[in-house]
Write an enzyme that holds these catalytic residues in place. Sequence first.
Site, mmCIF file in Angstrom:
data_model
loop_
_atom_site.group_PDB
_atom_site.id
_atom_site.type_symbol
_atom_site.label_atom_id
_atom_site.label_comp_id
_atom_site.label_asym_id
_atom_site.label_seq_id
_atom_site.Cartn_x
_atom_site.Cartn_y
_atom_site.Cartn_z
ATOM 1 N N LYS A 251 0.860 -1.185 0.000
ATOM 2 C CA LYS A 251 0.000 0.000 0.000
ATOM 3 C C LYS A 251 0.892 1.229 0.000
ATOM 4 O O LYS A 251 1.711 1.416 0.896
ATOM 5 C CB LYS A 251 -0.903 0.014 1.245
ATOM 6 C CG LYS A 251 -1.628 1.362 1.483
ATOM 7 C CD LYS A 251 -2.506 1.353 2.732
ATOM 8 C CE LYS A 251 -3.048 2.742 3.048
ATOM 9 N NZ LYS A 251 -3.887 2.777 4.273
ATOM 10 N N LYS A 263 -9.800 13.107 8.247
ATOM 11 C CA LYS A 263 -9.278 12.752 9.569
ATOM 12 C C LYS A 263 -9.204 13.994 10.455
ATOM 13 O O LYS A 263 -9.098 15.111 9.952
ATOM 14 C CB LYS A 263 -7.850 12.176 9.430
ATOM 15 C CG LYS A 263 -7.777 10.794 8.813
ATOM 16 C CD LYS A 263 -6.326 10.333 8.695
ATOM 17 C CE LYS A 263 -6.228 8.943 8.077
ATOM 18 N NZ LYS A 263 -6.841 7.881 8.881
ATOM 19 N N GLU A 335 -9.302 3.769 2.449
ATOM 20 C CA GLU A 335 -8.842 3.858 1.057
ATOM 21 C C GLU A 335 -7.793 2.812 0.708
ATOM 22 O O GLU A 335 -7.644 2.452 -0.455
ATOM 23 C CB GLU A 335 -8.297 5.268 0.772
ATOM 24 C CG GLU A 335 -6.835 5.495 1.157
ATOM 25 C CD GLU A 335 -6.536 5.364 2.649
ATOM 26 O OE1 GLU A 335 -7.484 5.462 3.453
ATOM 27 O OE2 GLU A 335 -5.361 5.146 3.021
ATOM 28 N N ARG A 337 -7.567 -0.383 1.191
ATOM 29 C CA ARG A 337 -8.092 -1.608 0.584
ATOM 30 C C ARG A 337 -8.566 -1.354 -0.851
ATOM 31 O O ARG A 337 -8.525 -2.251 -1.698
ATOM 32 C CB ARG A 337 -9.216 -2.182 1.469
ATOM 33 C CG ARG A 337 -10.401 -1.297 1.651
ATOM 34 C CD ARG A 337 -11.216 -1.607 2.905
ATOM 35 N NE ARG A 337 -10.572 -1.113 4.125
ATOM 36 C CZ ARG A 337 -11.068 -1.248 5.356
ATOM 37 N NH1 ARG A 337 -12.222 -1.865 5.547
ATOM 38 N NH2 ARG A 337 -10.433 -0.763 6.387
HETATM 39 N N1 BES Z 1 -3.952 4.700 6.945
HETATM 40 C C1 BES Z 1 -5.057 4.464 7.795
HETATM 41 C C2 BES Z 1 -4.742 3.495 8.941
HETATM 42 C C3 BES Z 1 -3.797 4.020 9.982
HETATM 43 C C4 BES Z 1 -4.281 4.667 11.096
HETATM 44 C C5 BES Z 1 -2.442 3.797 9.878
HETATM 45 C C6 BES Z 1 -3.408 5.106 12.061
HETATM 46 C C7 BES Z 1 -1.580 4.241 10.832
HETATM 47 C C8 BES Z 1 -2.060 4.902 11.932
HETATM 48 C C9 BES Z 1 -6.215 3.884 6.995
HETATM 49 O O1 BES Z 1 -6.306 4.328 5.688
HETATM 50 C C10 BES Z 1 -7.462 4.309 7.677
HETATM 51 O O2 BES Z 1 -7.731 5.469 7.715
HETATM 52 N N2 BES Z 1 -8.191 3.334 8.200
HETATM 53 C C11 BES Z 1 -9.382 3.614 8.905
HETATM 54 C C12 BES Z 1 -10.419 2.594 8.488
HETATM 55 C C13 BES Z 1 -11.791 2.902 8.966
HETATM 56 C C14 BES Z 1 -12.338 4.126 8.260
HETATM 57 C C15 BES Z 1 -12.659 1.701 8.693
HETATM 58 C C16 BES Z 1 -9.095 3.510 10.397
HETATM 59 O O3 BES Z 1 -8.310 2.657 10.796
HETATM 60 O O4 BES Z 1 -9.615 4.316 11.139
HETATM 61 ZN ZN ZN Z 2 -4.551 4.940 4.832
HETATM 62 MN MN MN Z 3 -7.374 6.138 5.545
#
Ligand code: BES
Ligand code: ZN
Ligand code: MN
Length: 486
Positions: A251, A263, A335, A337
């Site tokens: 990724k 975010k 995003e 996935r």
């Molecule tokens: N890149 C993030 C995951 C992440 C979070 C990596 C914190 C490192 C530190 C990923 O794209 C994401 O935002 N995932 C969301 C998924 C949710 C919306 C189902 C998450 O983990 O909050």
């Molecule tokens: Zn991400």
């Molecule tokens: Mn994300």
Amino acid sequence: MKITFAAAVPAPAKLIARIVDQDALPAGLEPLLVEAAQTSRFAGKAGQVFESFLTRGGTVLRVALAGAGKPGDKDRMAALEKAGAGLTAKYLTSGETVLVLDFTGSSLGAAEAAAVLLGARLRGWRLDTYRTRLKDEQKPTLAEIVAVAAPEGTEAAWTTESAIAEGVEFTRELVTEPANVIYPESFVSRCQARYAGTGLDVRVLGADEMSALGMGALLGVSQGSARPPRILAIVWNGGEKDARPTAFVGKGVTFDSGGISIKPAAGMEDMKWDMGGAGAVAGTMLALARRKAKANVVGVCGLVENMPDGAAQRPGDVVTTMSGQTVEVINTDAEGRLVLCDTLTWVQQEFKPAVIVDLATLTGAIIVSLGHEHAGLFSNNDALAAELTAAGSATGDKLWRFPLGPAYDKMIDSPIADMKNVGSRYGGSITAAQFIQRYIDNGTRWAHLDIAGTVWTDKPGPTWDKGASGFGVRLLDRYVRDQLEA
Ligand code: BES
Ligand code: ZN
Ligand code: MN
């Protein structure tokens, strides 16, 4: 950090170090040194470093003893790395430029001595490009480690280990660079520049090719960004002709703002390292080429930036993936996935890999589960899971396996499309893995590593300073060594 080899201690040496087993100071040390070490309660525990000044032959010398624990310890190799790393950490900005590591009389073998050198080198990496006002005493000075009287075979072992170090360092560089410097196009060009002369072949897809292939999910993420997306394939054919390759897929979200599902501001800067999976793949391929691995491996990075914009995709949008399956985008922040699914479909169509391992900073939920100690492992194959777990234990890039199954899979069914891109609040790392599994062809051995908790650290570790750890490179290299080359 340059590592060189010499038969005897070079004359102008000012700093000499030795590796010491626990409770076993080497014979022949000056009585002053022995007494000073004992008085300071230096016991030779892994990572412990003792320093003293001595006069030898009329000159003042700085002498260091680095502890490596006990020879029979089960984490012996890690302890030896720690010994080397401890020396680098202590002397990196000490004013010393050369450290002589004296192995005279050592009972270590070549692989063990090389582990000391690897730890020493890895701990010395840092990126100072943007620090223009460092005071002299903050600047790294230590530039060379001279291994003296290293055990027979150490130089050959180091040829391999230095390739790994180079890979880890390249990964750390990519992960540390800010998102205004590393974005999809510049990620590719940085790789191309670094791969020159290595024998790695590179292929690049742009937005037009992706559209033609029907990569609606990846392009949906990318459409809010001014930076065009890229898929980077890095090919290493060091194995038998026509043997199906192993694919490592990363990724590479060069910045993840969350998109329209934006975010919170606090900590958003961390999302420059949302390309840590792609970074690990890029570094691993460099390591494999540098040590001329006898295996066929393809590394593929799905590179996009996730931004909010008038053109960005909306929650509720339905996209069609390259596989033909449709996805309801409930949350534009899930995003990773969406990028991986199209990248994986392409990898399978293009390279017909026998095994796929994908690496992704995919979910915050994996950090809730495992903290920063282990990455999450998900797999459709018990043997592959066990092989990867073993490679992780051997290298310190530790993995912990999670379950998959139909009940979790059902959680991402959508009322309007074939699936949605998020499940419920619960089991978030697992439903993310289930999503990816829907894009893996039947019969293909596959593992997914959720590395969100291990790519970046707030405090120094055994062989890294705080910041990018380089997680994944040593793991994948070891997997290749033990499973594909053995
Ligand atoms: N890149 C993030 C995951 C992440 C979070 C990596 C914190 C490192 C530190 C990923 O794209 C994401 O935002 N995932 C969301 C998924 C949710 C919306 C189902 C998450 O983990 O909050
Ligand atoms: Zn991400
Ligand atoms: Mn994300």
